[in-house]
Design an enzyme around this catalytic site. Structure first.
Site, mmCIF file in Angstrom:
data_model
loop_
_atom_site.group_PDB
_atom_site.id
_atom_site.type_symbol
_atom_site.label_atom_id
_atom_site.label_comp_id
_atom_site.label_asym_id
_atom_site.label_seq_id
_atom_site.Cartn_x
_atom_site.Cartn_y
_atom_site.Cartn_z
ATOM 1 N N LYS A 38 -41.230 -34.301 -20.903
ATOM 2 C CA LYS A 38 -40.975 -33.410 -22.032
ATOM 3 C C LYS A 38 -40.675 -31.857 -21.808
ATOM 4 O O LYS A 38 -41.109 -31.531 -20.505
ATOM 5 C CB LYS A 38 -42.063 -33.536 -23.212
ATOM 6 C CG LYS A 38 -43.636 -33.106 -22.797
ATOM 7 C CD LYS A 38 -44.428 -33.216 -23.948
ATOM 8 C CE LYS A 38 -45.817 -33.009 -23.198
ATOM 9 N NZ LYS A 38 -46.538 -32.331 -24.065
ATOM 10 N N ARG A 135 -54.555 -33.584 -33.670
ATOM 11 C CA ARG A 135 -53.168 -33.245 -33.791
ATOM 12 C C ARG A 135 -52.440 -34.293 -34.831
ATOM 13 O O ARG A 135 -51.923 -33.953 -35.911
ATOM 14 C CB ARG A 135 -52.621 -33.155 -32.508
ATOM 15 C CG ARG A 135 -51.420 -32.502 -32.397
ATOM 16 C CD ARG A 135 -51.151 -31.780 -31.045
ATOM 17 N NE ARG A 135 -51.001 -32.896 -29.872
ATOM 18 C CZ ARG A 135 -50.727 -32.830 -28.693
ATOM 19 N NH1 ARG A 135 -50.480 -31.651 -28.006
ATOM 20 N NH2 ARG A 135 -50.580 -33.876 -27.817
ATOM 21 N N HIS A 165 -54.889 -39.458 -27.121
ATOM 22 C CA HIS A 165 -54.880 -38.235 -26.399
ATOM 23 C C HIS A 165 -56.069 -37.399 -26.250
ATOM 24 O O HIS A 165 -56.667 -37.198 -27.527
ATOM 25 C CB HIS A 165 -53.594 -37.233 -26.758
ATOM 26 C CG HIS A 165 -53.310 -35.866 -25.927
ATOM 27 N ND1 HIS A 165 -52.924 -36.503 -24.474
ATOM 28 C CD2 HIS A 165 -53.156 -34.896 -25.973
ATOM 29 C CE1 HIS A 165 -52.549 -35.611 -23.926
ATOM 30 N NE2 HIS A 165 -52.713 -34.291 -24.707
ATOM 31 N N ARG A 221 -50.270 -41.407 -18.877
ATOM 32 C CA ARG A 221 -49.290 -40.521 -18.851
ATOM 33 C C ARG A 221 -49.316 -39.256 -18.140
ATOM 34 O O ARG A 221 -50.271 -38.490 -18.375
ATOM 35 C CB ARG A 221 -49.448 -40.144 -20.374
ATOM 36 C CG ARG A 221 -49.271 -41.304 -21.436
ATOM 37 C CD ARG A 221 -49.005 -40.857 -22.932
ATOM 38 N NE ARG A 221 -50.114 -39.826 -23.371
ATOM 39 C CZ ARG A 221 -51.201 -40.420 -23.835
ATOM 40 N NH1 ARG A 221 -51.605 -41.563 -23.935
ATOM 41 N NH2 ARG A 221 -52.156 -39.453 -24.215
ATOM 42 N N TYR A 267 -38.149 2.174 -17.329
ATOM 43 C CA TYR A 267 -38.296 2.825 -18.768
ATOM 44 C C TYR A 267 -39.738 3.417 -18.700
ATOM 45 O O TYR A 267 -40.781 2.971 -18.388
ATOM 46 C CB TYR A 267 -38.274 1.740 -19.701
ATOM 47 C CG TYR A 267 -36.962 1.129 -19.873
ATOM 48 C CD1 TYR A 267 -36.175 1.983 -20.458
ATOM 49 C CD2 TYR A 267 -36.498 -0.216 -19.716
ATOM 50 C CE1 TYR A 267 -34.709 1.233 -20.521
ATOM 51 C CE2 TYR A 267 -35.335 -0.626 -19.804
ATOM 52 C CZ TYR A 267 -34.415 0.049 -20.273
ATOM 53 O OH TYR A 267 -33.181 -0.331 -20.680
ATOM 54 N N CYS A 314 -37.805 -4.807 -16.933
ATOM 55 C CA CYS A 314 -36.951 -4.476 -17.735
ATOM 56 C C CYS A 314 -36.301 -6.043 -18.227
ATOM 57 O O CYS A 314 -36.856 -6.979 -17.768
ATOM 58 C CB CYS A 314 -35.558 -3.672 -17.216
ATOM 59 S SG CYS A 314 -35.982 -2.492 -16.342
ATOM 60 N N MET A 315 -35.237 -6.153 -19.202
ATOM 61 C CA MET A 315 -34.628 -7.324 -19.542
ATOM 62 C C MET A 315 -34.250 -8.129 -18.630
ATOM 63 O O MET A 315 -34.487 -9.491 -18.644
ATOM 64 C CB MET A 315 -33.874 -7.079 -20.799
ATOM 65 C CG MET A 315 -33.311 -8.254 -21.424
ATOM 66 S SD MET A 315 -31.814 -8.064 -22.621
ATOM 67 C CE MET A 315 -32.935 -7.594 -24.035
ATOM 68 N N ASP A 316 -33.576 -7.510 -17.598
ATOM 69 C CA ASP A 316 -32.674 -8.224 -16.485
ATOM 70 C C ASP A 316 -33.126 -7.820 -14.967
ATOM 71 O O ASP A 316 -32.545 -8.689 -14.130
ATOM 72 C CB ASP A 316 -31.419 -7.986 -16.912
ATOM 73 C CG ASP A 316 -30.792 -8.217 -18.150
ATOM 74 O OD1 ASP A 316 -30.958 -9.382 -18.903
ATOM 75 O OD2 ASP A 316 -30.553 -6.972 -18.792
HETATM 76 C C1 LIG Z 1 -49.464 -36.987 -25.843
HETATM 77 C C2 LIG Z 1 -49.325 -36.445 -24.308
HETATM 78 N N1 LIG Z 1 -49.692 -37.211 -23.437
HETATM 79 C C3 LIG Z 1 -49.835 -37.091 -22.349
HETATM 80 C C4 LIG Z 1 -49.349 -35.573 -21.738
HETATM 81 C C5 LIG Z 1 -49.598 -35.110 -20.294
HETATM 82 O O1 LIG Z 1 -50.627 -34.401 -20.170
HETATM 83 P P1 LIG Z 1 -50.736 -33.701 -18.769
HETATM 84 O O2 LIG Z 1 -49.526 -32.844 -18.531
HETATM 85 O O3 LIG Z 1 -52.202 -32.775 -18.770
HETATM 86 O O4 LIG Z 1 -51.074 -34.556 -17.648
HETATM 87 C C6 LIG Z 1 -49.215 -34.629 -22.848
HETATM 88 C C7 LIG Z 1 -49.178 -33.251 -22.286
HETATM 89 O O5 LIG Z 1 -49.365 -32.417 -23.171
HETATM 90 C C8 LIG Z 1 -49.206 -35.074 -24.128
HETATM 91 O O6 LIG Z 1 -48.891 -34.200 -25.230
#
Ligand SMILES: Cc1ncc(COP(=O)(O)O)c(C=O)c1O
Length: 402
Positions: A38, A135, A165, A221, A267, A314-316
């Protein structure tokens, strides 16, 4: 595809592969790995990371949004993908069409989805249990009853997985983790009692997968540790295998000059030289995600030596103090290694008072990503140019501007 600026990210795909293979060896054979890609693979680039993880032992991909899953499908990824967040019920048709699994935790969601879904294609779902993260997810047996009824009423909706989770798996004190784990096993039994018995059960993030290989059910995961970063400071000293950071951030000197004592930089003129001082200018700034707060804390590497940022970012662009007139084009490392020196992502997150997860995510799409395998550059991603080329009204705009 090319890029036309002197600032870039290097992603070492061998590191992603190694971190994945090491986890595979650490967990039971029957436990699958879902590579969490993600947020554009935590800023590394979803497609190349997904490809590498799948080549190194991962069998599933996890994303937060349906858009992210569709983008991977568009690029040709065929592996199973789970959307971990909430998806609009109206969008299940597109998910089903692309064989993308979704997360469910509301009976009302299934009701709305059933009303809007015309196809007979199966919709694969993973039930999310809220065991203490607070959540998303079901918490009560009444919610289980409602979900079970909804699934019984429509065989197109198939429960493929159940998951939860953890909120504190990366902390030393296991009390809250154990409470969540216990709650999850209870909820699993309660769901099974209601006839819900899916193939996949998963609860572990990186921290839990590294610390509790005996508590993984049949999938983990794997996010932050796949990128070579420790899930927390507390875990750093006790990792079961060495992680290799995949992400480096580099730029180069585009201007070098000597200023006299009493002359100032940037700046606010907050830096004033006390003696003749060599100043280098780097083409990176806060608009790239290199935040102003890093000035006065972060140092950069030139030929294996650390040099401070001087004046405001700065910005860039930003300026550094050098010990000699280095040539234009000299490579400068902001994250990663140069000679025997190393700037870790953890060092940068420490200066910002945040977690390592945030750092590669904050280096935004203005910075092209270069992908390396066996020290060879194998791909480039440069969304600035990508997105310009898909502007549909381009011809009309050209006419107007003529
Ligand atoms: C639902 C869920 N599963 C797994 C993960 C992976 O977690 P991590 O990056 O701590 O391994 C995340 C990450 O935020 C998550 O939101």
């Amino acid at each position: 595809m090319e890029f036309y600026r002197e600032t870039w990210v290097e992603v070492n795909l061998n590191a992603i592969g190694l971190n994945t293979k090491q986890l595979k060896a650490h967990i039971p054979d029957e436990t699958q790995i879902m590579a969490i890609v993600k947020a554009d693979a935590y800023g590394h680039g979803a497609y190349p990371v997904a490809f590498e993880a799948l080549s190194s032992g991962a069998t599933w991909l996890g994303v937060a949004l349906l858009d992210e899953a569709l983008s991977l499908r568009q690029k040709g990824i065929k592996a199973p993908i789970l959307v971990l967040g909430w998806t609009r019920p109206a969008d299940i048709a597109i998910a089903a069409e692309h064989n993308i699994s979704l997360t469910v935790f509301q009976a009302e969601w299934i009701k709305q989805a059933r009303e809007q879904y015309q196809s007979q294609m199966p919709v694969f779902l993973h039930i999310k249990c809220d065991t203490g993260m607070g959540r998303i997810g079901i918490r009560e047996t009444e919610e289980m009853d409602a979900l079970a009824d909804a699934f019984r009423a429509d065989p197109r909706f198939i429960v493929e997985g159940i998951f939860t989770h953890f909120a504190t798996a990366d902390e030393n004190d296991p009390t809250y983790f154990n409470k969540q784990y216990q709650r999850f096993t209870t909820m699993l039994t309660q769901l099974m009692d209601r006839g819900i018995n899916p193939n996949l059960v998963h609860c572990a993030n990186s921290a839990a997968a590294l610390k509790h290989p005996d508590k993984l059910f049949n999938m983990v995961r794997y996010g932050i540790a796949m990128y070579g970063l420790s899930p927390s400071e507390q875990m750093k000293s006790d990792l079961p295998f060495q992680l290799q950071q995949a992400f480096s951030l580099k730029t180069s000197l585009v201007h070098v000059k000597q200023i006299e004592a009493g002359e100032s930089v940037s700046y606010g003129a907050t830096f004033t030289a006390t003696e003749p001082t060599w100043i280098g200018t780097l083409p990176i700034g806060y608009a790239d995600g290199w935040l102003r707060r890093l000035a006065g804390h972060a140092t950069v590497l030139v030929k294996g030596k650390r040099f401070p940022i001087v004046g405001r970012i700065c910005m860039d662009q930003m300026m550094i103090q050098l010990d000699a007139p280095y040539p234009l084009g000299e490579e400068v490392t902001l994250i990663g290694s140069s000679g025997n020196e190393y700037v870790s992502i953890d060092e940068i997150s420490g200066y910002l008072g945040t977690i390592n997860y945030e750092v590669p995510c904050m280096i935004n799409h203005r910075v092209p990503r270069l992908y390396f395998k066996n020290d060879e550059r194998i791909a480039i991603s440069n969304p600035i140019i990508d997105s310009a080329s898909i502007l549909e009204e381009k011809d009309e705009l050209d006419k107007k501007l003529d």
